[in-house]
Design an enzyme around this catalytic site. Sequence first.
Site, mmCIF file in Angstrom:
data_model
loop_
_atom_site.group_PDB
_atom_site.id
_atom_site.type_symbol
_atom_site.label_atom_id
_atom_site.label_comp_id
_atom_site.label_asym_id
_atom_site.label_seq_id
_atom_site.Cartn_x
_atom_site.Cartn_y
_atom_site.Cartn_z
ATOM 1 N N SER A 298 0.815 -1.222 0.000
ATOM 2 C CA SER A 298 0.000 0.000 0.000
ATOM 3 C C SER A 298 0.846 1.269 0.000
ATOM 4 C CB SER A 298 -0.931 0.010 1.218
ATOM 5 O OG SER A 298 -1.767 -1.119 1.215
ATOM 6 N N HIS A 349 0.260 4.771 4.327
ATOM 7 C CA HIS A 349 -0.375 5.358 3.147
ATOM 8 C C HIS A 349 0.096 6.794 2.918
ATOM 9 C CE1 HIS A 349 -4.038 2.404 3.234
ATOM 10 N NE2 HIS A 349 -2.871 1.804 3.105
#
Length: 523
Positions: A298, A349
């Site tokens: 991610s 993220h």
Amino acid sequence: MNKLNVILRYWETIYHLINKEGMRVIYINDDGEEVWIEDDRKEPYQVIRIAQKDFDWARDLKSDLVQTYERSKLLKKRLGLRSANFVNLIITQFEPVDSYDHIVDQALPLTAGGIQQQRTILIPYDQLDQMLFPLATEWGLNEMPTYISLDDIHDVEPSIQSLKYSVQQASENRNEQEKKLFFYGRPFVTYMLLPIILAIFIFIELKASTTSIESLIHYGAKFNPLIHEGEWWRFFTAMFLHIGIFHLLMNSLALFYLGGAVERIFGSLRFLMIYFLAGFIGSVASFVFNEQVSAGASGAIFGCFGALLYFGLIHRRLFFRTMGMNVIVILIINLAFGFMVPMIDNGAHIGGLVGGFAASAIVGLPSQKGLKIKISSLFIVFVSVCFLLYYGYSKELTSQSYIIYFQIGEEQVHNEQIQEAKQYFEKILKVDEQLTEPVLTEAYFYMAYIQAHENKLNEAEENLLITVERDPKFHQAHYNLALIYYEQGRYRDALNQLQEALRIEPGNSSYESLKEELNRLIN
């Protein structure tokens, strides 16, 4: 007056705006009497419609304006230019015979700094130079259009065709150059990463389980206590692990589309650097701001978002004309989802997003100049990462990190992996002051359980006594103490502990059976 002379001036004006000033053709109608242009050189952006038309009456002009304004709204929406100004410039040979001043505007500059302004300027052919001058000043043209002397031209039509062809060619060349920006490279690295990630997932599933915390840590997930112990390579290996099939599928799809787009724009080598640097910075951010075990691509994938945003910074109008709003909306949704769902590692993220943008600034776009900017970006990233690592390594681990040890040990005890579980409870009890109830109490209980299996009854008794001291209502601990006393032949002590367990948990069949056995032995 020759109609062709008017058309020549019309195309000379368009030629200058496109070929000399660098404006962009949006649309040319079939007969060439209407050309829509985007002035994207600076903000506020403008959409300019230049038409060569004659009107007998003011109502004909008004009808044309109504249709034009409606089309301008649709066009600005399609191009993502809702706030752009609109100028409708009409070059005419014959003005309407009746009054039309109330319909059109003067060729005066727009209100400074205004947006969404629109107006129509009707310029008679013989006043073109005079009325175009204030517009040239307003638009910031480098120079006024150059008009060929009609006395020097014997045949106007070839000149018109030449100008028209040159405008069309300039438009096609610009479109081709813009298209090349999106197809500089081919996604070789993306297509190489996908099977590697899949192969690692299958390998772990065959050996253990990708949803097991123990397996994830064993195969390289980001786990703060082990990074503190020197396993820095987890910053990179975590990028290749995924927690379950859904996590794998979601990240693989994102990598296929986002990674492919970024690799086509930046090229394979630059993409590789962006991907790994973004993933690394995402892992470092997770290390600093999140003590949970984390794994997945991610951070690197959000780095692809960062790379696309960097492309949008350099080619702003092209970005918003094509994929810009879609990228921003999807990014906002993903970030919002990360803040709403507690288990999502938003630190990775956001770190990956910033890392991808910074990495893009370091490697630059193909053919992008500016070595100073690249070196400055590299320096800023290096200093920032060093600061984060220093902060992360100097920060004391909280109970959150050691709870993971408890979860792994508990899982192994239930799977009867007694010896494997022991090391985790030993680590927990070494830092007992950092743990809170009820985790620490249960850790003493499980440690006693393991020691009893090793026939270390005295050590087990000691830890069980600590357990019931910390939580007098822990009936399982009282029962296990009774079992230890039973094994040691201390039947009355065992009965006392068992009666306490039954007081807390009355009617338990296992407890009742042991009570009967103890009463028989005592009596």
